[in-house]
Write an enzyme that holds these catalytic residues in place. Structure first.
Site, PDB file in Angstrom:
ATOM      1  NE  ARG A  81      -3.319   2.462   2.727  1.00  0.00           N
ATOM      2  CZ  ARG A  81      -3.230   3.207   3.831  1.00  0.00           C
ATOM      3  NH1 ARG A  81      -2.581   2.776   4.881  1.00  0.00           N
ATOM      4  NH2 ARG A  81      -3.808   4.383   3.884  1.00  0.00           N
ATOM      5  CG  HIS A 125      -1.265   8.867   3.753  1.00  0.00           C
ATOM      6  ND1 HIS A 125      -1.391   7.516   3.996  1.00  0.00           N
ATOM      7  CD2 HIS A 125      -0.770   9.376   4.907  1.00  0.00           C
ATOM      8  CE1 HIS A 125      -0.998   7.223   5.224  1.00  0.00           C
ATOM      9  NE2 HIS A 125      -0.615   8.345   5.806  1.00  0.00           N
ATOM     10  CD  GLU A 170      -4.502   6.939  10.020  1.00  0.00           C
ATOM     11  OE1 GLU A 170      -4.066   7.985  10.528  1.00  0.00           O
ATOM     12  OE2 GLU A 170      -3.986   5.824  10.214  1.00  0.00           O
ATOM     13  CG  ASN A 296      -5.093   2.777   8.726  1.00  0.00           C
ATOM     14  OD1 ASN A 296      -5.252   1.813   7.973  1.00  0.00           O
ATOM     15  ND2 ASN A 296      -4.715   3.952   8.295  1.00  0.00           N
ATOM     16  CE1 TYR A 298       0.311   2.414  13.648  1.00  0.00           C
ATOM     17  CE2 TYR A 298      -1.765   3.233  12.762  1.00  0.00           C
ATOM     18  CZ  TYR A 298      -0.443   2.827  12.574  1.00  0.00           C
ATOM     19  OH  TYR A 298       0.107   2.843  11.318  1.00  0.00           O
ATOM     20  CD  GLU A 358      -1.541   3.564   8.239  1.00  0.00           C
ATOM     21  OE1 GLU A 358      -1.198   3.930   9.382  1.00  0.00           O
ATOM     22  OE2 GLU A 358      -1.797   4.340   7.312  1.00  0.00           O
TER      23      GLU A 358
END
Ligand code: IFM
Length: 451
Positions: A81, A125, A170, A296, A298, A358
């Site tokens: 990606r 992005h 995002e 994504n 985290y 991600e």
């Protein structure tokens, strides 16, 4: 369980990959007709980025992509990606395409396909053309229409070879950090006045879905940053704070796409038309069917009711008793399972197949005698991939896992100080040194391939 135990089996055709973005890796900031993006501008503001570092050179991926693709091939991944820089394709954000900009992505795609690596381009992005920011950026409705034109130019060139397309990366982080708090480009600190940025990004996404399909794109996704939201206590005030944060971080960019309506944003002083920003027909455009959702992940977020005069209906509170990354983010692998099961519960049959676009961690890595011993990253990846397998065993349809990131790169306001890569990059010499986590993942992927 040890770090080196085999991973559970994954379905045939599951995409294993790495993820990156243009400004963070490409460099060549002013080459071959590339225009100026808001990040090119923002990094020149004194103190905007740690050490006043810039992405002018970054990992020099623009020139070194063949070497980087070799690293991916040796790692055994089957997906990459990357993002296309809008200002390479349209230097001023509108009008005819810059042939040299499109030619770079053409070469990149061909080089990936030659190695059997499936490209997953993301069209935005965070590197908006400065010329569009000068016309009010994502606060302006027109930016959504410009984005759809740009998407069509890229897809016209690549959709004959590229199957998977991601519109935005995002949008919540871009809204919050870029326009509400001003710690990312374009550096606007509008607080709740930034909410129109959410709608215009979503409208851009919806318009681009249709433009991409017209240009022959087979699968269209969006990549959202999602977090489990934990209330600090069972007190109603803390529960209300958690609901308010969940609406902003998770639901604002999911409900319009999958349910065709905005969540309740009354806690932010916003009604259903976001202060007159939403026009008739917009939600139908935004809710265009998707072929996949990029997630994504985290860390989870723990919130409590705010103190007096806080300005927002929540405040962050620490998550104690868990490991922390070099970025000081809590490491909670099970949060990935929680996000995935939560999505299925909230959206049911409206949830398309999921791709983890991600997931990764920053470590204070050092090269010692040619080796980078990043056991924290190995434990992170091992834990998260197992949590993913549990969510899939519970029935969530996940088609890929793309880790952030192949190589250490420009981590926005942190400059080069946060290292997320499987490969260590010496940013003075551009030397790439695979870390222990690279060899760990290479061995696990080989085991998965051989059953
Ligand atoms: O580096 C970023 C990326 O650009 C977006 N998602 C989070 C990563 C780590 O902070």
């Amino acid at each position: 369980m040890t770090d080196h135990a085999p991973l559970p089996p994954f379905p045939a055709g599951f995409h294993w990959g790495t993820s990156s973005s243009a400004y963070q890796v490409e460099g060549a900031a002013a080459e071959d007709g590339k225009g100026v993006s808001i990040w090119d501008t923002f990094v020149r503001r004194p103190d905007a980025v740690r050490g006043d570092q810039t992405g002018d050179v970054a990992c020099d991926h623009y020139h070194r992509y063949p070497e980087d693709i070799e690293l991916m091939a040796d790692l055994g991944v089957t997906a990459y990606r990357f993002s296309t820089a809008w200002t390479r394709v349209q230097p001023d954000g509108s009008g005819a395409a810059n042939p040299a900009g499109l030619a770079f992505y053409d070469r990149l795609v061909d080089a990936l396909l030659d190695k059997g690596i499936t490209p997953f381009p993301t069209l935005f992005h965070w590197d908006l053309p400065q010329a569009l920011e000068d016309r009010d950026g994502w606060l302006a409705r027109d930016t959504a229409y410009r984005f759809a034109e740009y998407a069509a130019l890229v897809a016209d060139r690549l959709a004959d070879r590229v199957e998977h397309w991601i519109t935005l990366n995002e949008p919540f982080i871009h809204l919050a950090y870029g326009y509400a708090f001003g710690v990312h480009a374009p550096g606007r600190a509008l607080m709740t006045g930034a909410i129109p940025v959410a709608h215009h990004q979503l409208l851009a996404h919806g318009l681009a879905v249709s433009a991409l399909r017209s240009a022959g794109a087979a699968r269209v996704l969006i990549a959202n940053n999602l977090t489990p939201v934990w209330a600090a206590s069972s007190a109603p005030r803390d529960q209300a704070a958690a609901d308010a944060y969940d609406a902003l971080h998770n639901r604002l960019f999911m409900d319009p796409i999958l349910l065709g309506r905005y969540p309740d944003l009354a806690a932010y002083g916003s009604g259903p038309d976001l202060g007159g920003t939403v026009r008739d027909g917009d939600l139908a455009v935004i809710a265009a069917p998707l072929d996949g959702l990029g997630v994504n992940y985290y860390n989870p977020t723990r919130v409590a009711a705010p103190g007096p005069e806080h300005g927002l209906p929540f405040q962050d509170v620490p998550i104690d008793g868990v490991p922390r990354s070099a970025f000081d983010w809590p490491v909670v692998p099970d949060g990935l399972r929680e996000v995935l099961l939560g999505l299925r519960e909230r959206y049911g049959s409206a949830l398309p197949p999921v791709y983890i676009t991600e997931n990764g961690t920053s470590v204070d890595d050092k090269v010692v005698a040619g080796r980078v011993a990043d056991s924290e990253r190995i434990a992170f990846l091992d834990g998260h991939i197992r949590a993913l397998a549990q969510a899939m065993a519970a029935g969530v349809d996940v088609r890929g896992y793309l880790t952030w990131t192949l190589m250490d790169n420009f981590e926005w306001a942190e400059g080069f100080t946060q290292r997320f890569g499987l490969v260590y990059v010496d940013h003075r010499t551009q030397t790439r040194t695979p870390k222990d986590s690279y060899y760990w993942l290479r061995d696990r992927l080989a085991e998965l391939r051989h059953g």
